[in-house]
Scaffold this motif. Structure first.
Motif, short mmCIF file in Angstrom:
data_model
loop_
_atom_site.label_atom_id
_atom_site.label_comp_id
_atom_site.label_asym_id
_atom_site.label_seq_id
_atom_site.Cartn_x
_atom_site.Cartn_y
_atom_site.Cartn_z
N TYR A 13 0.83 -1.23 0.03
CA TYR A 13 0.01 0.02 0.07
C TYR A 13 0.89 1.17 0.14
O TYR A 13 1.84 1.22 0.71
N THR A 15 1.04 5.31 0.58
CA THR A 15 0.55 6.57 0.91
C THR A 15 1.50 7.40 0.70
O THR A 15 2.60 7.34 0.39
N THR A 20 3.58 0.40 2.79
CA THR A 20 3.23 -0.66 3.73
C THR A 20 3.43 -2.10 2.78
O THR A 20 2.46 -2.13 1.93
N ALA A 22 2.18 -4.98 2.62
CA ALA A 22 1.50 -6.23 3.13
C ALA A 22 1.73 -7.88 2.84
O ALA A 22 1.89 -8.35 3.86
N PRO A 41 -1.70 -13.25 12.22
CA PRO A 41 -1.77 -12.27 13.14
C PRO A 41 -2.67 -11.25 12.60
O PRO A 41 -2.71 -10.86 11.34
N SER A 42 -3.22 -10.22 13.69
CA SER A 42 -3.93 -9.27 13.15
C SER A 42 -3.17 -8.15 12.19
O SER A 42 -2.16 -8.03 12.53
N GLY A 43 -3.85 -7.69 11.08
CA GLY A 43 -2.98 -6.60 10.32
C GLY A 43 -1.92 -7.41 9.31
O GLY A 43 -1.15 -6.73 8.77
N CYS A 44 -1.98 -8.63 9.21
CA CYS A 44 -0.69 -9.21 8.36
C CYS A 44 -1.19 -9.36 7.08
O CYS A 44 -0.53 -9.86 6.05
N GLY A 45 -2.55 -9.11 6.62
CA GLY A 45 -2.68 -8.95 5.14
C GLY A 45 -3.95 -10.00 4.75
O GLY A 45 -4.05 -10.18 3.63
N LYS A 46 -4.67 -10.68 5.85
CA LYS A 46 -5.61 -11.55 5.31
C LYS A 46 -6.70 -10.95 4.38
O LYS A 46 -7.22 -11.59 3.41
N SER A 47 -7.52 -9.83 4.94
CA SER A 47 -8.26 -9.20 4.09
C SER A 47 -7.83 -8.76 2.56
O SER A 47 -8.54 -8.73 1.80
N THR A 48 -6.51 -8.32 2.64
CA THR A 48 -5.73 -7.78 1.49
C THR A 48 -5.64 -8.85 0.59
O THR A 48 -5.83 -8.54 -0.71
P1 ADP Z 1 -5.89 -8.21 8.10
O1 ADP Z 1 -7.01 -8.49 7.39
O2 ADP Z 1 -4.97 -9.57 8.34
O3 ADP Z 1 -6.06 -8.16 9.79
P2 ADP Z 1 -5.31 -6.22 6.57
O4 ADP Z 1 -5.05 -6.91 5.08
O5 ADP Z 1 -6.61 -5.77 6.70
O6 ADP Z 1 -4.97 -7.31 7.62
O7 ADP Z 1 -4.11 -4.99 6.39
C1 ADP Z 1 -2.75 -5.61 6.06
C2 ADP Z 1 -1.72 -4.36 6.33
O8 ADP Z 1 -2.05 -3.43 5.41
C3 ADP Z 1 -2.09 -3.75 7.66
O9 ADP Z 1 -0.93 -3.26 8.01
C4 ADP Z 1 -2.97 -2.41 7.29
O10 ADP Z 1 -2.71 -1.40 8.36
C5 ADP Z 1 -2.22 -2.24 5.82
N1 ADP Z 1 -3.52 -1.49 5.14
C6 ADP Z 1 -4.79 -2.03 4.79
N2 ADP Z 1 -5.55 -1.33 3.85
C7 ADP Z 1 -4.78 -0.34 3.72
C8 ADP Z 1 -4.85 0.93 2.92
N3 ADP Z 1 -5.99 1.05 2.09
N4 ADP Z 1 -3.96 1.68 2.72
C9 ADP Z 1 -2.74 1.60 3.41
N5 ADP Z 1 -2.59 0.39 4.35
C10 ADP Z 1 -3.61 -0.44 4.39
#
Ligand code: ADP
Ligand code: MG
Length: 257
Positions: A13, A15, A20, A22, A41-48
């Motif tokens: 990502y 900005t 970042t 991911a 772990p939380s924030g590791c990129g699962k939703s990504t």
């Molecule tokens: P998870 O679902 O595993 O908790 P995410 O996939 O939501 O993790 O996010 C992975 C990382 O990418 C996190 O550090 C989050 O802060 C970052 N992130 C997610 N979406 C964005 C975005 N739109 N812009 C910048 N960073 C992002």
């Protein structure tokens, strides 16, 4: 042939202030009809990762393929189920089910007929004219799943779909959702924090590492009692605790300092 394939996929990502990273060099191959759980772990990129498969995000490097074709933008082949059901309170259940069909300009009559059949098949027939606020949390999530099915996707992405529910409801709903997905013959990828949910629903559990995240291990879940056990039965099966302890320890290694 694999239905879903990720080849050396990385995603960063950007900005104004920072980059970042991911996901780093993810390789993954999923067959049609498989059920995959993803934990990490939380924030590791699962939703990504799910966003990449759905075509909402494009990889920074690497390729995402569905049925051998590179994903470019969202496709009706892929449906999403999220933690919040996003049902419209001012529409009744049936008309909530038709939102996607309206947006996609699908045949209205056929979509309506399909929606009614799905409601009936999965025990919600009598609630077609109810408003979402008249339903329990578990029923609302079942409606959300049926809404996704009305669009006839091949692949279902489930991003912590049970997280907002109490424990009893989650147990029951995960059982119901599992049977609906098998009954419909869909491929499913479930992201969850609940390890017992991950193990009891999936054919394979993928463990992701801390960011920049990669798939650290993949556990094939097999039970001597048979391959077609329900999640409920799997929780009682002999090797269940073995899988739980092994994956739990591994997750701890990623989360603890
Ligand atoms: P998870 O679902 O595993 O908790 P995410 O996939 O939501 O993790 O996010 C992975 C990382 O990418 C996190 O550090 C989050 O802060 C970052 N992130 C997610 N979406 C964005 C975005 N739109 N812009 C910048 N960073 C992002
Ligand atoms: Mg997430």
């Amino acid at each position: 042939m694999a239905q879903i394939e990720l080849k050396d996929v990385s995603l960063s990502y950007f900005t104004l202030k920072q980059e970042t990273e991911a996901l780093r060099e993810i390789n993954l191959s999923i067959k049609a009809g498989e059920f995959i759980s993803i934990v990490g772990p939380s924030g590791c990129g699962k939703s990504t990762l799910l966003s990449l498969i759905s075509g909402m995000l494009k990889p920074t490097k690497g390729e995402v393929l569905i049925d051998g074709h590179e994903v470019s933008g969202t496709s009706p082949k892929v449906g999403y189920m999220l933690q919040h059901d996003h049902l419209f309170e001012w529409r009744d259940v049936l008309s909530n089910l038709l939102v996607g069909a309206e947006i996609r300009r699908m045949d209205k009559k056929a979509a309506r007929q399909n929606a009614i059949e799905l409601l009936e098949r999965y025990g919600l027939g009598e609630f077609a004219q109810h408003s979402p606020s008249q339903l329990s949390g578990g029923m609302r999530q079942r409606v959300a799943l049926i809404r996704t099915l009305v669009a006839k996707p091949d692949i279902l992405l489930l991003d912590e779909p049970f997280s907002a529910l109490d424990y009893q409801t989650r147990l029951m709903l995960s059982e119901e959702v599992f049977h609906i997905i098998k009954d419909q013959g869909k491929t499913a990828i479930l992201v969850t924090h609940d390890l017992s949910e991950a193990i009891s629903m999936a054919d394979r559990v993928m463990v992701m590492s801390k960011r920049p995240s990669t798939i650290s291990t993949v556990h094939s879940i097999r039970f001597d009692e048979g391959d077609d056990l329900s999640p409920w039965k799997k929780r009682e099966a002999g090797r269940y605790n073995y899988y739980f302890n092994a994956i739990w320890k591994e997750l701890g290694d990623h989360v603890l300092p």
